[in-house]
Design a protein around this motif. Structure first.
Motif, short mmCIF file in Angstrom:
data_model
loop_
_atom_site.label_atom_id
_atom_site.label_comp_id
_atom_site.label_asym_id
_atom_site.label_seq_id
_atom_site.Cartn_x
_atom_site.Cartn_y
_atom_site.Cartn_z
N TYR A 8 0.81 -1.21 0.00
CA TYR A 8 0.00 0.00 0.00
C TYR A 8 0.84 1.26 0.00
O TYR A 8 1.85 1.35 0.69
CB TYR A 8 -0.93 0.00 1.22
N GLY A 9 0.42 2.25 -0.76
CA GLY A 9 1.10 3.53 -0.81
C GLY A 9 0.44 4.55 0.09
O GLY A 9 -0.59 4.29 0.71
N ALA A 10 1.04 5.72 0.16
CA ALA A 10 0.49 6.82 0.94
C ALA A 10 0.04 7.90 -0.04
O ALA A 10 0.86 8.59 -0.64
CB ALA A 10 1.53 7.36 1.91
N ASN A 11 -1.26 8.00 -0.22
CA ASN A 11 -1.84 8.94 -1.16
C ASN A 11 -2.58 10.03 -0.39
O ASN A 11 -3.52 9.73 0.35
CB ASN A 11 -2.81 8.20 -2.09
N ALA A 12 -2.15 11.26 -0.55
CA ALA A 12 -2.79 12.38 0.13
C ALA A 12 -4.00 12.82 -0.68
O ALA A 12 -3.89 13.14 -1.86
CB ALA A 12 -1.80 13.52 0.28
N VAL A 13 -5.16 12.78 -0.05
CA VAL A 13 -6.41 13.23 -0.67
C VAL A 13 -6.76 14.55 -0.01
O VAL A 13 -7.04 14.59 1.19
CB VAL A 13 -7.54 12.20 -0.46
N CYS A 14 -6.69 15.66 -0.78
CA CYS A 14 -6.81 16.99 -0.17
C CYS A 14 -7.61 17.94 -1.06
O CYS A 14 -7.48 17.92 -2.28
CB CYS A 14 -5.41 17.59 0.04
N GLN A 66 8.65 12.07 2.25
CA GLN A 66 7.51 12.81 2.77
C GLN A 66 6.78 12.09 3.90
O GLN A 66 5.58 12.24 4.08
CB GLN A 66 6.55 13.14 1.63
N GLU A 67 7.53 11.36 4.71
CA GLU A 67 6.93 10.66 5.83
C GLU A 67 6.27 11.63 6.81
O GLU A 67 5.22 11.33 7.39
CB GLU A 67 7.97 9.80 6.56
N ASP A 68 6.86 12.82 6.98
CA ASP A 68 6.27 13.82 7.88
C ASP A 68 4.90 14.27 7.37
O ASP A 68 3.96 14.45 8.15
CB ASP A 68 7.21 15.01 8.05
N VAL A 69 4.76 14.43 6.07
CA VAL A 69 3.47 14.80 5.48
C VAL A 69 2.47 13.67 5.70
O VAL A 69 1.32 13.91 6.08
CB VAL A 69 3.61 15.12 3.97
N MET A 70 2.90 12.43 5.48
CA MET A 70 2.04 11.27 5.69
C MET A 70 1.54 11.23 7.14
O MET A 70 0.34 11.05 7.39
CB MET A 70 2.79 9.98 5.37
N ASN A 71 2.44 11.44 8.09
CA ASN A 71 2.06 11.40 9.50
C ASN A 71 1.11 12.54 9.87
O ASN A 71 0.16 12.35 10.63
CB ASN A 71 3.30 11.42 10.39
N THR A 72 1.36 13.72 9.33
CA THR A 72 0.50 14.87 9.62
C THR A 72 -0.91 14.67 9.06
O THR A 72 -1.90 14.86 9.77
CB THR A 72 1.10 16.17 9.05
N ILE A 96 -6.04 20.55 -3.56
CA ILE A 96 -4.79 20.85 -2.87
C ILE A 96 -3.81 19.75 -3.24
O ILE A 96 -4.08 18.56 -3.01
CB ILE A 96 -4.99 20.92 -1.34
N LEU A 97 -2.68 20.15 -3.83
CA LEU A 97 -1.66 19.20 -4.29
C LEU A 97 -0.40 19.39 -3.45
O LEU A 97 0.07 20.53 -3.27
CB LEU A 97 -1.36 19.45 -5.76
N ILE A 98 0.14 18.31 -2.94
CA ILE A 98 1.31 18.35 -2.06
C ILE A 98 2.57 18.54 -2.89
O ILE A 98 2.87 17.74 -3.78
CB ILE A 98 1.40 17.07 -1.20
N ASP A 99 3.31 19.62 -2.59
CA ASP A 99 4.55 19.92 -3.31
C ASP A 99 5.55 18.77 -3.16
O ASP A 99 5.66 18.17 -2.09
CB ASP A 99 5.18 21.21 -2.79
N ASN A 100 6.25 18.46 -4.24
CA ASN A 100 7.31 17.45 -4.29
C ASN A 100 6.81 16.01 -4.15
O ASN A 100 7.62 15.10 -3.93
CB ASN A 100 8.40 17.73 -3.26
#
Length: 142
Positions: A8-14, A66-72, A96-100
């Motif tokens: 499983y990946g970490a996908n930010a839905v924003c 981007q583990e910090d972004v995933m955790n936040t 909202i798109l996460i930079d990098n």
């Protein structure tokens, strides 16, 4: 159930809606056509419960850096804290798109389905309107 058949990946839905920013991490997401994705968002998710047909949302596939972004984004609820205070992001319409991030997609929600056996959860079916990508390695959740 203990079966883990996929990595499983970490996908930010924003996205932003009615003046509030929403963000979460979704591991259960996949591309189902060249320009379509599906994501299963749990019933407990404030972000998932605020997504509706016709919304424009951002889906960012996070990189290994981007583990910090995933955790936040994976902690707390969007109606309780400002998850974006320390996250660098770009807006595209309401998405909202996460930079990098490895891949950043602006997605139009085609439908939100509630299938038998997962009626409480939100199965989001979306059309990829635009995307950018880079060569960074994708983060995985183990």
């Amino acid at each position: 159930m203990s079966l883990r058949a996929f990595n499983y990946g970490a996908n930010a839905v924003c996205f932003e809606k009615n003046g509030r920013k929403y963000g979460m991490i979704c591991s259960w997401a996949t591309q189902v056509d060249y320009d379509k994705i599906v994501m299963l968002l749990g019933a407990q998710s404030v972000t998932g419960n605020n997504i509706a047909k016709g919304d424009i949302i951002g889906v960012s596939v996070l990189s290994i850096h981007q583990e910090d972004v995933m955790n936040t984004l994976g902690s707390d609820h969007s109606d309780e804290v400002d998850k974006f205070a320390n996250i660098k992001y770009t807006r595209n319409d309401s998405a909202i798109l996460i930079d990098n991030a490895c891949v950043c997609m602006t997605v139009e929600v085609i439908d939100v389905l509630h299938l038998e056996g997962i009626e409480e959860d939100n199965l989001v079916y979306g059309l990829i309107k635009s995307y950018t990508q880079n060569d960074a390695a994708m983060i995985t959740i183990n």
